[in-house]
Design an enzyme around this catalytic site. Structure first.
Site, short mmCIF file in Angstrom:
data_model
loop_
_atom_site.label_atom_id
_atom_site.label_comp_id
_atom_site.label_asym_id
_atom_site.label_seq_id
_atom_site.Cartn_x
_atom_site.Cartn_y
_atom_site.Cartn_z
N HIS A 60 -32.76 4.76 54.41
CA HIS A 60 -33.51 3.73 53.69
C HIS A 60 -33.62 2.49 54.56
O HIS A 60 -32.99 2.40 55.62
CB HIS A 60 -32.85 3.42 52.34
CG HIS A 60 -31.48 2.82 52.41
ND1 HIS A 60 -30.39 3.47 52.96
CD2 HIS A 60 -31.00 1.60 52.00
CE1 HIS A 60 -29.31 2.71 52.87
NE2 HIS A 60 -29.66 1.56 52.30
N HIS A 62 -32.71 -0.68 54.33
CA HIS A 62 -31.79 -1.82 54.36
C HIS A 62 -31.27 -1.95 55.79
O HIS A 62 -31.01 -0.95 56.47
CB HIS A 62 -30.64 -1.60 53.37
CG HIS A 62 -31.00 -1.96 51.97
ND1 HIS A 62 -30.28 -1.53 50.87
CD2 HIS A 62 -32.01 -2.74 51.47
CE1 HIS A 62 -30.84 -2.01 49.77
NE2 HIS A 62 -31.88 -2.74 50.10
N ASP A 64 -28.59 -2.59 57.43
CA ASP A 64 -27.39 -1.97 57.99
C ASP A 64 -27.56 -0.48 58.23
O ASP A 64 -26.62 0.20 58.68
CB ASP A 64 -26.17 -2.24 57.10
CG ASP A 64 -26.35 -1.80 55.66
OD1 ASP A 64 -27.50 -1.75 55.19
OD2 ASP A 64 -25.34 -1.51 54.99
N HIS A 65 -28.77 0.04 57.97
CA HIS A 65 -29.03 1.46 58.21
C HIS A 65 -30.15 1.71 59.22
O HIS A 65 -30.36 2.85 59.61
CB HIS A 65 -29.35 2.16 56.89
CG HIS A 65 -28.19 2.21 55.95
ND1 HIS A 65 -27.38 3.32 55.82
CD2 HIS A 65 -27.66 1.26 55.15
CE1 HIS A 65 -26.41 3.05 54.95
NE2 HIS A 65 -26.57 1.81 54.53
N HIS A 140 -30.65 4.14 44.62
CA HIS A 140 -30.19 2.89 45.21
C HIS A 140 -31.20 1.79 44.84
O HIS A 140 -32.13 2.02 44.08
CB HIS A 140 -30.04 3.06 46.72
CG HIS A 140 -29.29 1.95 47.40
ND1 HIS A 140 -28.16 1.37 46.88
CD2 HIS A 140 -29.52 1.31 48.58
CE1 HIS A 140 -27.73 0.43 47.68
NE2 HIS A 140 -28.54 0.36 48.73
N ASP A 210 -27.00 5.32 50.89
CA ASP A 210 -26.22 4.67 49.83
C ASP A 210 -26.71 5.18 48.48
O ASP A 210 -27.89 5.46 48.32
CB ASP A 210 -26.42 3.17 49.87
CG ASP A 210 -26.02 2.53 51.20
OD1 ASP A 210 -25.66 3.26 52.13
OD2 ASP A 210 -26.13 1.30 51.33
N HIS A 268 -18.97 3.98 54.55
CA HIS A 268 -19.73 2.85 54.02
C HIS A 268 -18.82 1.90 53.23
O HIS A 268 -19.16 1.40 52.17
CB HIS A 268 -20.89 3.33 53.13
CG HIS A 268 -21.97 2.29 52.98
ND1 HIS A 268 -22.04 1.43 51.90
CD2 HIS A 268 -23.01 1.96 53.78
CE1 HIS A 268 -23.08 0.64 52.04
NE2 HIS A 268 -23.70 0.93 53.18
#
Length: 301
Positions: A60, A62, A64-65, A140, A210, A268
């Site tokens: 996805h 976001h 941090d990914h 999510h 997530d 995570h």
């Protein structure tokens, strides 16, 4: 099957922790899963060859990914890469990356293919003669997928002694490996089980990060060999997990138990906790086979 955790912490990178990224080696294929900030540095630290990565899967959008993705793509070009690179991720990932390449006038030296995902149903997104990759729709705050990596079944193993006893010609060996029965000259049918051995069962790896606790994924990941499931919080912060659409270690273990998986790997983690062992301890109250993912850890299954 080999899993190298490059980073497995939530939100922002720190000097001692890295956001989500990992490398799965399966059937001699190397897949990069998620690409948080600093991924290329972690690849170097863990001695992963850049040239072996031809497929990158982004769960996805976001940061941090995927904030490390443009860096990886650019470095591949600076190293003179010529091999095609395939990116699988949510709709919008192509726009984000190509805009950065355009405005910096840093077009790649290799073909860059984007496979954008929009479906809310599980679908096959990659397949070759060894491996199949399917999406695992997650729940999510934005559109998110996990990924299921499945080995294709191997050929059966030839029982050389049995084949020689029946005086079967070498021309039929491949048919036997493919599972076929053999008819002798006198009309006798020799069943395949008498001529071959079962192959090693194909392995399956599920990546789920997530997501809030979501039993809808259970039929997709049922009885996988290894499940990586996010465990951002402990049960003491269950309300926060629900609010942010993340999971607790206990919830990850409950999914593992209900899906009857063989091994659970946690990751995570929220950086609010000083010791990740507490996640494993909480999960083990529900499910016995738990491993703690951590930056730089490597698991062979």
């Amino acid at each position: 099957m080999k899993l190298t955790i490059l980073g497995c912490y939530a939100a922002t990178p720190r000097t001692i922790t890295n956001p989500t990224s990992q490398v799965l080696e399966i059937k001699n294929r190397l897949f990069l899963i998620d690409c948080g900030e600093g991924t290329q540095v972690q690849l170097r630290k863990n001695k992963v060859k850049f040239s072996k990565i031809n497929h990158i899967f982004i769960s996805h959008l976001h940061g941090d990914h995927f904030y490390g993705l443009i860096g990886v793509i650019s470095t591949f070009a600076l190293l003179g890469r010529t091999t095609d690179l395939h990116i699988y991720g949510p709709k919008g990932v192509k726009e984000i990356i190509t805009l950065q390449l355009k405005l910096s006038n840093s077009w790649t030296t290799y073909n860059l293919f984007f496979h954008e995902l929009e479906s809310n149903e599980s679908e096959v997104i990659f397949e070759d003669n060894r491996v199949v990759v399917k999406t695992i729709p997650l729940k999510h705050r934005i559109y998110t997928n996990g990924f299921l990596f499945e080995e294709k079944p191997a050929e059966r193993k030839l029982n050389v002694e049995a084949v020689e006893n029946y005086n079967i010609h070498i021309a039929y060996y491949q048919k036997i490996k493919n599972g076929g029965d053999i008819t002798l000259d006198d009309g006798t049918v020799i069943e395949n089980e008498k001529l071959s051995f079962d192959p090693i069962p194909p392995q399956r790896y599920a990546f789920c990060s997530d997501t809030v606790y979501n039993e809808a994924i259970i039929p997709i990941i049922k009885e996988v060999d290894v499940l990586y499931h996010e465990a951002t919080f402990l049960e003491s912060e269950a309300a926060l997990a629900q609010k942010t659409l993340h999971s607790t270690a206990k919830e990850a273990a409950t999914i593992a138990l209900k899906a009857n998986v063989k091994q659970l790997v946690l990751g995570h983690y929220s950086t609010r906790y000083g010791d990740i062992n507490v996640f494993k301890q909480e999960a083990e109250t529900i499910f016995p086979n738990v491993l703690s993912g951590d930056d730089g850890t490597c698991f062979e299954f």
